[in-house]
Write an enzyme that holds these catalytic residues in place. Structure first.
Site, PDB file in Angstrom:
ATOM      1  N   HIS A 108     -77.309 -64.193 -64.299  1.00 10.51           N
ATOM      2  CA  HIS A 108     -76.772 -63.955 -65.644  1.00 10.51           C
ATOM      3  C   HIS A 108     -77.215 -62.547 -66.026  1.00 10.51           C
ATOM      4  O   HIS A 108     -78.293 -62.107 -65.631  1.00 10.51           O
ATOM      5  CB  HIS A 108     -77.374 -64.875 -66.701  1.00 10.51           C
ATOM      6  CG  HIS A 108     -77.202 -66.341 -66.473  1.00 10.51           C
ATOM      7  ND1 HIS A 108     -78.075 -67.070 -65.725  1.00 10.51           N
ATOM      8  CD2 HIS A 108     -76.270 -67.216 -66.937  1.00 10.51           C
ATOM      9  CE1 HIS A 108     -77.685 -68.342 -65.713  1.00 10.51           C
ATOM     10  NE2 HIS A 108     -76.597 -68.461 -66.441  1.00 10.51           N
ATOM     11  N   ASP A 111     -80.757 -62.249 -66.973  1.00 11.80           N
ATOM     12  CA  ASP A 111     -81.765 -62.496 -65.934  1.00 11.80           C
ATOM     13  C   ASP A 111     -82.225 -61.161 -65.346  1.00 11.80           C
ATOM     14  O   ASP A 111     -83.391 -60.993 -64.995  1.00 11.80           O
ATOM     15  CB  ASP A 111     -81.208 -63.320 -64.772  1.00 11.80           C
ATOM     16  CG  ASP A 111     -80.667 -64.660 -65.211  1.00 11.80           C
ATOM     17  OD1 ASP A 111     -81.139 -65.173 -66.234  1.00 11.80           O
ATOM     18  OD2 ASP A 111     -79.780 -65.184 -64.518  1.00 11.80           O
TER      19      ASP A 111
HETATM   20  C1  XLS Z   1     -76.584 -74.982 -66.603  1.00  8.09           C
HETATM   21  C2  XLS Z   1     -75.740 -74.305 -65.617  1.00  8.09           C
HETATM   22  C3  XLS Z   1     -76.021 -72.816 -65.463  1.00  8.09           C
HETATM   23  C4  XLS Z   1     -74.857 -72.174 -64.782  1.00  8.09           C
HETATM   24  C5  XLS Z   1     -74.797 -70.682 -64.952  1.00  8.09           C
HETATM   25  O1  XLS Z   1     -76.652 -76.195 -66.661  1.00  8.09           O
HETATM   26  O2  XLS Z   1     -75.855 -74.959 -64.403  1.00  8.09           O
HETATM   27  O3  XLS Z   1     -77.197 -72.621 -64.787  1.00  8.09           O
HETATM   28  O4  XLS Z   1     -74.850 -72.441 -63.421  1.00  8.09           O
HETATM   29  O5  XLS Z   1     -74.696 -70.321 -66.271  1.00  8.09           O
END
Ligand code: XLS
Ligand code: NI
Ligand code: NI
Length: 444
Positions: A108, A111
Site C-alpha cells: 500500500h 506501507d
Molecule cells: C484486508 C485485505 C488487505 C488487502 C490490501 O483484509 O486483505 O490486506 O489485501 O489492501
C-alpha cells in the site's frame, strides 16, 4: 534473481540465503518441498506460484490488537526521521526477499512511507523519494512488484468510506491518493493494481443510500482505470472481495457479488479478482468455492494466501498450513489456466507473540512449502487417480442423446415433460463424496 541484497545494516543477522534441502531436512530455515526450478504439470514451481511478500504485515505491523499496542520492535523501525525509517524498512524488506528467494512484493502507498500528518503534496514528495529508492533496490535485486494499492481505510478521513463516502470531498481525496498509488505502481513496473474496498460498505441502512454509493464506487473505478490506461499501464486491475470487517456489510462481498458488480458497470474487461482465503471463510465459503467461481467466469487474477480461524469470525490472516485445503485449491489451479497476471501474495502475519525476526522467515518458508507440497499432491491426484473421471461421469447423461440436446438449448419444458413421462423413475446415483474425500488423503 540476484544474490542477497543487504543495505547499510544487516537486519536478519545469522540468516543467509534459504535453500531447498529436500523433505528429510530438519532445518527450519530451508525448503523441504519448494524447489523453484522443479517442474510440476509442465511449469516451474516459481512460475506456478509467483510468491509475493506483503509489505504491510511483514515490515509495518507490530502486532497491535484491540487490546494493546504491538509488542514487536523492528530494528528498521526505530529512526524518528520518516524517510530514514522508510529507507531502513526498504533495506530490511529487500534483504528479506532476496534471502528468502521470493521474486515479488506488494504494497500500500502508506506501507512504503508513513503518511503521518502530511498534506497531499508533502506526502507525494515522500512517495517520490521512497519509490526512487525502492526502484534502485528492485533493479539491483531483480525483485518485482506483483501489485500496488492505496490504503483508503486506516486514516480517520475514511471512517465513512472512500469512494463510497457520502461526502464528495473525501471521494476526491481518495482520488488523489489512488492517483499517487497508481503512479508509484507504474514507476515500479507493477504487474497489477489492487482495490480492496476497505470501508466501502455500510454499518446501517438508516443512514445509507446504497444504490448511490455503488454508483459512486463504479464511477471512481472507471476514473482510476482510465487514468492508469492513459499513463500506459497495461496490467490488470484486481478487486479483492471481503464480506465484512471493517464494515458490517462490505459491497465487495464475495467473488460472485463482485463479478456481478463489474458486469453491471462495464468494468469486467479491465478487472479481475484477487481472492483471499480468510475472506472466503468470512463469507461462509471455502476458498475452493471462490476460486472455482472466478475460474468459471474467467476472472481468476491473483490470490492473497492466508488462513482464518474456524473458531472465531475475524480476519486473523494466519499463514497457510492446511494441506488438505491447499490441495483442493491446487487441484483447481492445475485444472484451469491458473492466475491471470497475478500470483500468490502472503497476506499473512506472524502472531502477536511471534517476536523473533526468524519467525518471519519460518512463516513464509512454511507457507511456500505447504503450497509446493499441495501442488505436487494435486498433480498426482490428477495424473494417477480417477478423480477427474468420477466427476465427469456424474454428468454422462448430458454427453449424448436428450441430455446433449438440452445442453444445446434444443429442448422445451414440454419436451422435458414428455421425456420424463416416457421414462421410468430416475434411479438413485451416489455422489461418492466420502470416497473422493478419502482419495485426497491417500495422496497426501
Ligand atoms: C484486508 C485485505 C488487505 C488487502 C490490501 O483484509 O486483505 O490486506 O489485501 O489492501
Ligand atoms: Ni488481502
Ligand atoms: Ni484480509
Amino acid at each position: 534473481m540476484a544474490e542477497v541484497l543487504i543495505g547499510s545494516e544487516e537486519y536478519f543477522k545469522g540468516i543467509g540465503k534459504i535453500h531447498f534441502e529436500g523433505k528429510d531436512s530438519k532445518n527450519n530455515l530451508a525448503f523441504k518441498f519448494y524447489d523453484p526450478s522443479q517442474t510440476v504439470a509442465g511449469k516451474s514451481m516459481a512460475d506456478h506460484f509467483k510468491f509475493a511478500v506483503a509489505y504491510w504485515h511483514s515490515f509495518c505491523n507490530t502486532g497491535n490488537d484491540p487490546f494493546g499496542d504491538g509488542p514487536k520492535q523492528y530494528p528498521w523501525d526505530q529512526s524518528s526521521d520518516i524517510l530514514t525509517r522508510a529507507k531502513n524498512k526498504a533495506d530490511a524488506a529487500f534483504e528479506f526477499y532476496t534471502k528468502l528467494g521470493v521474486n515479488y512484493f506488494c504494497f500500500h502507498d502508506v506501507d512504503l512511507v508513513d503518511e503521518g500528518d502530511a498534506d497531499l503534496s508533502t506526502y507525494r514528495k515522500r512517495l517520490d523519494e521512497i519509490t526512487d529508492y525502492t526502484k534502485a533496490k528492485m533493479d539491483a535485486s531483480g525483485v518485482k512488484l506483483l501489485w500496488g494499492t492505496a490504503n483508503l481505510f486506516s486514516h480517520p478521513r475514511y471512517m465513512n468510506g472512500a469512494s463510497t463516502n457520502p461526502d464528495f470531498h473525501v471521494v476526491a481525496y481518495a482520488g488523489a491518493q489512488v492517483k499517487n498509488a497508481i503512479d508509484a505502481t507504474i514507476k515500479l513496473g507493477g504487474e497489477n493494481y489492487v482495490f480492496w474496498g476497505g470501508r466501502e460498505g455500510y454499518m446501517s441502512l438508516l443512514n445509507t443510500d446504497m444504490k448511490r454509493e455503488l454508483d459512486h464506487m463504479a464511477q471512481f473505478l472507471h476514473c482510476a482505470k482510465d487514468y492508469a490506461r492513459n499513463q500506459g499501464f497495461t496490467g490488470t486491475f484486481f478487486i479483492e472481495p471481503k464480506p465484512m470487517e471493517p464494515s458490517k456489510h462490505q459491497y465487495d462481498f464475495d467473488a460472485a457479488t463482485v463479478i456481478g458488480f463489474l458486469r453491471a458497470y462495464g468494468l469486467d474487461n479491465d478487472f479481475k479478482l484477487n481472492l483471499e482465503t480468510n475472506h472466503a471463510t468470512l463469507a461462509n465459503h471455502t476458498m475452493e468455492h471462490e476460486i472455482q467461481v472466478a475460474v468459471d467466469n474467467n476472472m481468476l487474477g491473483s490470490m492473497d494466501a492466508n488462513r482464518g480461524d474456524y473458531q472465531n469470525g475475524w480476519d486473523t490472516d494466519q499463514f497457510p498450513v492446511d494441506l488438505y485445503e491447499l490441495t483442493q485449491t491446487c487441484l483447481i489451479l492445475l485444472e484451469s489456466d491458473g492466475f491471470q497476471g497475478g500470483g500468490i501474495n502472503f497476506d499473512a502475519k506472524t502472531r502477536r507473540n511471534s517476536t523473533d525476526l526468524e519467525d518471519l522467515f519460518i512463516a513464509h518458508i512454511g507457507g511456500m512449502d505447504a503450497f509446493a507440497r499441495a501442488m505436487l499432491i494435486a498433480e498426482r491426484i490428477l495424473e494417477e487417480s480417477d478423480y477427474k473421471k468420477i466427476r465427469k461421469s456424474r454428468y454422462s447423461t448430458f454427453d449424448n442423446g436428450s441430455g446433449a440436446e438440452f445442453e444445446k438449448g434444443n429442448l422445451s419444458l414440454n419436451d422435458l415433460s414428455k421425456i420424463a413421462h416416457s421414462s421410468s423413475h430416475p434411479s438413485l446415483i451416489s455422489g461418492k463424496q466420502e470416497m473422493l474425500e478419502y482419495l485426497i488423503n491417500q495422496y497426501i
